[in-house]
Design a protein around this motif. Sequence first.
Motif, mmCIF file in Angstrom:
data_model
loop_
_atom_site.group_PDB
_atom_site.id
_atom_site.type_symbol
_atom_site.label_atom_id
_atom_site.label_comp_id
_atom_site.label_asym_id
_atom_site.label_seq_id
_atom_site.Cartn_x
_atom_site.Cartn_y
_atom_site.Cartn_z
ATOM 1 N N ALA A 268 50.859 45.708 13.758
ATOM 2 C CA ALA A 268 51.364 46.380 12.550
ATOM 3 C C ALA A 268 50.222 47.022 11.760
ATOM 4 N N SER A 269 49.054 46.377 11.762
ATOM 5 C CA SER A 269 47.920 46.963 11.018
ATOM 6 C C SER A 269 47.450 48.252 11.700
ATOM 7 N N LEU A 270 47.495 48.272 13.029
ATOM 8 C CA LEU A 270 47.136 49.514 13.749
ATOM 9 C C LEU A 270 48.153 50.613 13.413
ATOM 10 N N ARG A 271 49.418 50.243 13.450
ATOM 11 C CA ARG A 271 50.491 51.209 13.144
ATOM 12 C C ARG A 271 50.301 51.786 11.742
ATOM 13 N N ASP A 272 50.012 50.918 10.767
ATOM 14 C CA ASP A 272 49.886 51.394 9.385
ATOM 15 C C ASP A 272 48.680 52.321 9.227
ATOM 16 N N ARG A 273 47.597 52.007 9.932
ATOM 17 C CA ARG A 273 46.405 52.873 9.894
ATOM 18 C C ARG A 273 46.758 54.258 10.476
ATOM 19 N N LEU A 274 47.510 54.224 11.570
ATOM 20 C CA LEU A 274 47.902 55.479 12.215
ATOM 21 C C LEU A 274 48.811 56.299 11.299
ATOM 22 N N ILE A 275 49.796 55.620 10.707
ATOM 23 C CA ILE A 275 50.736 56.329 9.831
ATOM 24 C C ILE A 275 49.979 56.966 8.665
ATOM 25 N N GLU A 276 49.065 56.209 8.072
ATOM 26 C CA GLU A 276 48.304 56.730 6.939
ATOM 27 C C GLU A 276 47.526 57.985 7.351
ATOM 28 N N GLY A 277 46.914 57.930 8.532
ATOM 29 C CA GLY A 277 46.103 59.058 9.005
ATOM 30 C C GLY A 277 46.949 60.277 9.327
ATOM 31 N N VAL A 278 48.060 60.065 10.014
ATOM 32 C CA VAL A 278 48.878 61.207 10.455
ATOM 33 C C VAL A 278 49.600 61.851 9.263
ATOM 34 N N LEU A 279 49.975 61.020 8.285
ATOM 35 C CA LEU A 279 50.680 61.603 7.127
ATOM 36 C C LEU A 279 49.762 62.478 6.260
ATOM 37 N N LYS A 280 48.454 62.463 6.546
ATOM 38 C CA LYS A 280 47.555 63.380 5.831
ATOM 39 C C LYS A 280 47.735 64.821 6.320
ATOM 40 N N ILE A 281 48.351 64.981 7.487
ATOM 41 C CA ILE A 281 48.640 66.334 7.987
ATOM 42 C C ILE A 281 49.748 66.906 7.094
ATOM 43 N N PRO A 282 49.528 68.105 6.518
ATOM 44 C CA PRO A 282 50.560 68.638 5.622
ATOM 45 C C PRO A 282 51.905 68.817 6.334
ATOM 46 N N TYR A 283 52.969 68.745 5.569
ATOM 47 C CA TYR A 283 54.335 68.936 6.084
ATOM 48 C C TYR A 283 54.646 67.996 7.256
ATOM 49 N N THR A 361 43.377 49.514 20.203
ATOM 50 C CA THR A 361 42.275 49.130 19.295
ATOM 51 C C THR A 361 42.229 50.090 18.102
ATOM 52 N N VAL A 362 41.419 49.713 17.108
ATOM 53 C CA VAL A 362 41.207 50.581 15.949
ATOM 54 C C VAL A 362 40.604 51.918 16.417
ATOM 55 N N GLU A 363 39.716 51.847 17.401
ATOM 56 C CA GLU A 363 39.101 53.081 17.926
ATOM 57 C C GLU A 363 40.168 53.983 18.551
ATOM 58 N N ASP A 364 41.122 53.378 19.246
ATOM 59 C CA ASP A 364 42.242 54.156 19.811
ATOM 60 C C ASP A 364 42.965 54.901 18.688
ATOM 61 N N VAL A 365 43.235 54.162 17.616
ATOM 62 C CA VAL A 365 44.011 54.745 16.514
ATOM 63 C C VAL A 365 43.238 55.901 15.877
ATOM 64 N N ASP A 366 41.945 55.716 15.684
ATOM 65 C CA ASP A 366 41.154 56.789 15.068
ATOM 66 C C ASP A 366 41.095 58.015 15.981
ATOM 67 N N TYR A 367 41.020 57.769 17.282
ATOM 68 C CA TYR A 367 41.042 58.874 18.249
ATOM 69 C C TYR A 367 42.394 59.589 18.194
ATOM 70 N N LEU A 368 43.473 58.806 18.102
ATOM 71 C CA LEU A 368 44.822 59.393 18.003
ATOM 72 C C LEU A 368 44.922 60.285 16.760
ATOM 73 N N ILE A 369 44.460 59.775 15.635
ATOM 74 C CA ILE A 369 44.565 60.551 14.386
ATOM 75 C C ILE A 369 43.774 61.856 14.536
ATOM 76 N N GLU A 370 42.565 61.737 15.067
ATOM 77 C CA GLU A 370 41.704 62.925 15.213
ATOM 78 C C GLU A 370 42.380 63.971 16.111
ATOM 79 N N LYS A 371 42.888 63.526 17.258
ATOM 80 C CA LYS A 371 43.447 64.488 18.221
ATOM 81 C C LYS A 371 44.797 65.050 17.745
ATOM 82 N N ILE A 372 45.612 64.203 17.147
ATOM 83 C CA ILE A 372 46.914 64.704 16.665
ATOM 84 C C ILE A 372 46.655 65.767 15.590
ATOM 85 N N THR A 373 45.741 65.476 14.683
ATOM 86 C CA THR A 373 45.431 66.428 13.601
ATOM 87 C C THR A 373 44.931 67.755 14.192
ATOM 88 N N TYR A 374 44.042 67.651 15.164
ATOM 89 C CA TYR A 374 43.455 68.846 15.778
ATOM 90 C C TYR A 374 44.524 69.663 16.525
#
Length: 401
Positions: A268-283, A361-374
């Motif tokens: 759940a902590s990984l999920r919440d980190r991911l949600i927080e990161g992805v929701l920074k993408i506008p719209y 892992t947390v690193e997976d999540v940060d990679y996901l946020i970076e790539k989804i945003t890009y």
Amino acid sequence: MERVVYSDNAATTPISKNVYNAMLPYLTTGYGNPSSLYSLAREEKKAVDQARTYAAECLNCEPDEIIFTSGGSEADNLALKGLLFGKNFPKNKHHIITSTIEHHAILHTCEFLERIGYEVTYVGVDEQGHIKMDELEQAITENTALVSIMAANNEIGTIQDLKAIAELCHSKGTLFHTDAVQAVGHMKIDVKEMGIDMLSLSGHKIRGPKGTGALYCRKGIVLEPLIHGGGQERGKRSGTENVAGIVGLGEAMHYAHEHMDEYLPYVASLRDRLIEGVLKIPYTQLTGDPVNRLPGTASFVIECIEGESLVLRLDLAGIATSTGSACSTGSLDPSHVLMAIGLPHEIAHGSLRVTLGEQNTVEDVDYLIEKITYVVKTLRDMSPVWDEKMSGQPMLKLFDK
Ligand SMILES: Cc1ncc(COP(=O)(O)O)c(C=O)c1O
């Protein structure tokens, strides 16, 4: 490829080491048929019994209330058809109720039942995917044999109030089945405490093997088997047992039962980190209930992109995700779940589901946020719809419907 991140755990999960180790003997030396009388087979019978005990402990039921099947789909089919086709099942009970957001294992079974003369009511959900309880209450009649509502949704992760649904069903004299394929191992389930009469589960969603599953069926409920034959599974599901698969499923459920308190908060902590990161993408918006959702499920709609293009581009970056809007299936309609929660077509087409597991892992999540945003930025840079939106023009309608 920089790295590989498997984040489609709602589709299937990697087999865990303990499941692999538990299964291995039954794929090599332990090849006896559990129904045979000689000692070589006794070990297999014991292993199947142990798996049944593990499954029962995980759900808080009796071992002989577990019927092993080939997966969640078969368990769903057995619950619905098995009940209605029962030899002495009352003829007036020709009505079942389900919801508009069920998996096709339930929806297509219901369509089949309608074709052969049964009546089915599909109860709607609110914008977070919760069953409309007043609609459900009104739908139950004296002819209702069964209510089948999923425990947690496979696309948006919303968890239903199973206890409240069971109470309502029982107060109106009907049985309650839940498709808990996405829920078992991902939340606490106590069939007794929740008042569940039948429950379907699947091995490959909880780091067990594919092609395994089970139906919990409360004692006293009579089911007609779908597979007749040698009378295995106390006559409810014939066919020589998939011993290695059953052992793997049992081990996966044993692990879930013993370790859930440790891994659920982590996932759940990984999920919440991911949600927080992805929701920074506008719209971009989260779909489903923001709180009562599966610990691993992060599901979004991202405006002005096509979900399928996003998933394919993420794949090029080594990332496995999914979308509820696949044009390759030949249908231009987004998933029935996204439609049922009332999303407009043009928004629902930009859906993304990322489902995490204990192995992420947390690193997976940060990679996901970076790539989804890009990738979202890249797709939007090419999109006339995005240009229009940015210039303040009304949004282009992607599709006519
Ligand atoms: C909610 C739900 N029910 C049923 C199934 C089918 O399970 P199985 O793949 O084990 O047949 C799935 C699989 O994705 C599911 O998510």
